[in-house]
Motif scaffolding. Sequence first.
Motif, PDB file in Angstrom:
ATOM      1  N   MET A  79      42.835  63.914 -77.377  1.00 37.68           N
ATOM      2  CA  MET A  79      42.002  62.712 -77.307  1.00 37.68           C
ATOM      3  C   MET A  79      42.474  61.799 -76.180  1.00 37.68           C
ATOM      4  O   MET A  79      43.548  62.024 -75.605  1.00 37.68           O
ATOM      5  CB  MET A  79      41.986  61.977 -78.649  1.00 37.68           C
ATOM      6  N   THR A  80      41.697  60.782 -75.887  1.00 37.21           N
ATOM      7  CA  THR A  80      42.033  59.869 -74.794  1.00 37.21           C
ATOM      8  C   THR A  80      42.794  58.629 -75.260  1.00 37.21           C
ATOM      9  O   THR A  80      43.248  57.859 -74.433  1.00 37.21           O
ATOM     10  CB  THR A  80      40.757  59.427 -74.048  1.00 37.21           C
ATOM     11  N   ASP A  81      42.935  58.434 -76.560  1.00 36.20           N
ATOM     12  CA  ASP A  81      43.632  57.255 -77.086  1.00 36.20           C
ATOM     13  C   ASP A  81      45.099  57.579 -77.359  1.00 36.20           C
ATOM     14  O   ASP A  81      45.447  58.109 -78.413  1.00 36.20           O
ATOM     15  CB  ASP A  81      42.964  56.770 -78.375  1.00 36.20           C
ATOM     16  N   ALA A  82      45.956  57.234 -76.412  1.00 39.40           N
ATOM     17  CA  ALA A  82      47.374  57.561 -76.536  1.00 39.40           C
ATOM     18  C   ALA A  82      48.020  56.861 -77.727  1.00 39.40           C
ATOM     19  O   ALA A  82      48.801  57.480 -78.466  1.00 39.40           O
ATOM     20  CB  ALA A  82      48.112  57.185 -75.258  1.00 39.40           C
ATOM     21  N   ASP A  83      47.696  55.583 -77.942  1.00 39.61           N
ATOM     22  CA  ASP A  83      48.335  54.832 -79.022  1.00 39.61           C
ATOM     23  C   ASP A  83      47.989  55.415 -80.389  1.00 39.61           C
ATOM     24  O   ASP A  83      48.844  55.511 -81.269  1.00 39.61           O
ATOM     25  CB  ASP A  83      47.965  53.351 -78.956  1.00 39.61           C
ATOM     26  N   VAL A  84      46.748  55.827 -80.577  1.00 42.86           N
ATOM     27  CA  VAL A  84      46.332  56.414 -81.851  1.00 42.86           C
ATOM     28  C   VAL A  84      47.049  57.738 -82.076  1.00 42.86           C
ATOM     29  O   VAL A  84      47.558  58.016 -83.165  1.00 42.86           O
ATOM     30  CB  VAL A  84      44.793  56.618 -81.882  1.00 42.86           C
ATOM     31  N   LEU A  85      47.136  58.550 -81.034  1.00 37.17           N
ATOM     32  CA  LEU A  85      47.792  59.851 -81.166  1.00 37.17           C
ATOM     33  C   LEU A  85      49.301  59.700 -81.380  1.00 37.17           C
ATOM     34  O   LEU A  85      49.904  60.485 -82.116  1.00 37.17           O
ATOM     35  CB  LEU A  85      47.495  60.708 -79.937  1.00 37.17           C
ATOM     36  N   GLN A  86      49.910  58.682 -80.790  1.00 35.65           N
ATOM     37  CA  GLN A  86      51.334  58.423 -81.037  1.00 35.65           C
ATOM     38  C   GLN A  86      51.570  58.018 -82.485  1.00 35.65           C
ATOM     39  O   GLN A  86      52.539  58.457 -83.114  1.00 35.65           O
ATOM     40  CB  GLN A  86      51.863  57.360 -80.079  1.00 35.65           C
ATOM     41  N   GLU A  87      50.692  57.171 -83.031  1.00 30.78           N
ATOM     42  CA  GLU A  87      50.791  56.798 -84.455  1.00 30.78           C
ATOM     43  C   GLU A  87      50.638  58.033 -85.333  1.00 30.78           C
ATOM     44  O   GLU A  87      51.346  58.188 -86.324  1.00 30.78           O
ATOM     45  CB  GLU A  87      49.710  55.771 -84.813  1.00 30.78           C
ATOM     46  N   PHE A  88      49.704  58.895 -84.980  1.00 28.11           N
ATOM     47  CA  PHE A  88      49.504  60.139 -85.720  1.00 28.11           C
ATOM     48  C   PHE A  88      50.784  60.968 -85.708  1.00 28.11           C
ATOM     49  O   PHE A  88      51.242  61.446 -86.747  1.00 28.11           O
ATOM     50  CB  PHE A  88      48.344  60.926 -85.102  1.00 28.11           C
ATOM     51  N   HIS A  89      51.364  61.129 -84.532  1.00 27.27           N
ATOM     52  CA  HIS A  89      52.598  61.917 -84.379  1.00 27.27           C
ATOM     53  C   HIS A  89      53.729  61.337 -85.222  1.00 27.27           C
ATOM     54  O   HIS A  89      54.467  62.064 -85.886  1.00 27.27           O
ATOM     55  CB  HIS A  89      52.984  61.958 -82.901  1.00 27.27           C
ATOM     56  N   GLN A  90      53.858  60.026 -85.252  1.00 31.42           N
ATOM     57  CA  GLN A  90      54.889  59.386 -86.059  1.00 31.42           C
ATOM     58  C   GLN A  90      54.628  59.580 -87.549  1.00 31.42           C
ATOM     59  O   GLN A  90      55.562  59.669 -88.334  1.00 31.42           O
ATOM     60  CB  GLN A  90      54.979  57.896 -85.735  1.00 31.42           C
ATOM     61  N   THR A  91      53.376  59.651 -87.939  1.00 30.81           N
ATOM     62  CA  THR A  91      53.023  59.806 -89.348  1.00 30.81           C
ATOM     63  C   THR A  91      53.313  61.212 -89.848  1.00 30.81           C
ATOM     64  O   THR A  91      53.887  61.387 -90.920  1.00 30.81           O
ATOM     65  CB  THR A  91      51.536  59.468 -89.575  1.00 30.81           C
ATOM     66  N   VAL A  92      52.934  62.226 -89.082  1.00 29.60           N
ATOM     67  CA  VAL A  92      53.121  63.612 -89.547  1.00 29.60           C
ATOM     68  C   VAL A  92      54.539  64.113 -89.319  1.00 29.60           C
ATOM     69  O   VAL A  92      54.970  65.068 -89.964  1.00 29.60           O
ATOM     70  CB  VAL A  92      52.098  64.580 -88.917  1.00 29.60           C
ATOM     71  N   GLU A  93      55.258  63.507 -88.393  1.00 24.82           N
ATOM     72  CA  GLU A  93      56.686  63.774 -88.152  1.00 24.82           C
ATOM     73  C   GLU A  93      57.004  65.189 -87.688  1.00 24.82           C
ATOM     74  O   GLU A  93      58.132  65.644 -87.815  1.00 24.82           O
ATOM     75  CB  GLU A  93      57.509  63.450 -89.403  1.00 24.82           C
ATOM     76  N   VAL A  94      56.039  65.905 -87.177  1.00 28.12           N
ATOM     77  CA  VAL A  94      56.266  67.224 -86.582  1.00 28.12           C
ATOM     78  C   VAL A  94      55.397  67.348 -85.344  1.00 28.12           C
ATOM     79  O   VAL A  94      54.493  66.552 -85.122  1.00 28.12           O
ATOM     80  CB  VAL A  94      55.951  68.397 -87.554  1.00 28.12           C
TER      81      VAL A  94
END
Length: 154
Positions: A79-94
């Motif tokens: 996706m083009t939204d870096a901040d949203v994808l970073q939050e996603f990455h922090q949430t799933v932790e893998v």
Amino acid sequence: MTNSSLKPDQNQLTIFVHPWYEALNELENTTRCEFGLTLKPSKEATGLKSIEWAAGLYEGEGYLTYDSNAKKWLLGIEMTDADVLQEFHQTVEVGRFRGPYMRPRDTNNFNKKPTYFWAVRKKADIFKVICDFYPYMGERRRAKFDEFLTTYGN
């Protein structure tokens, strides 16, 4: 001559009211204080996102595919939204977060945004994400998850 009897007619059907419906009506007439409901602090207020939020993002934007050349599964989001994808990455932790990338077809078009990727290739990590997301997925995503799960032990 009118029938002014107050007794209900014996042949009249009574309407069944489910106890759940009665309880719901009671709650509608009860304030939160009377009911004793305590509000939990929202995780989103502190910037943290829930696994349900992450599952919803994956449901809309994610993919799970099998790379037959590498003989590996790939679970990811682009996706083009870096901040949203970073939050996603922090949430799933893998997984790994990468970007920004410009798609080759987008280099001549100034209106295109760079894209970011989050992806998981390790089977154990894909399994973890699937276990977390499975209850929140629709029929199509569950079918793809089931396809992965049938090959997981192999």
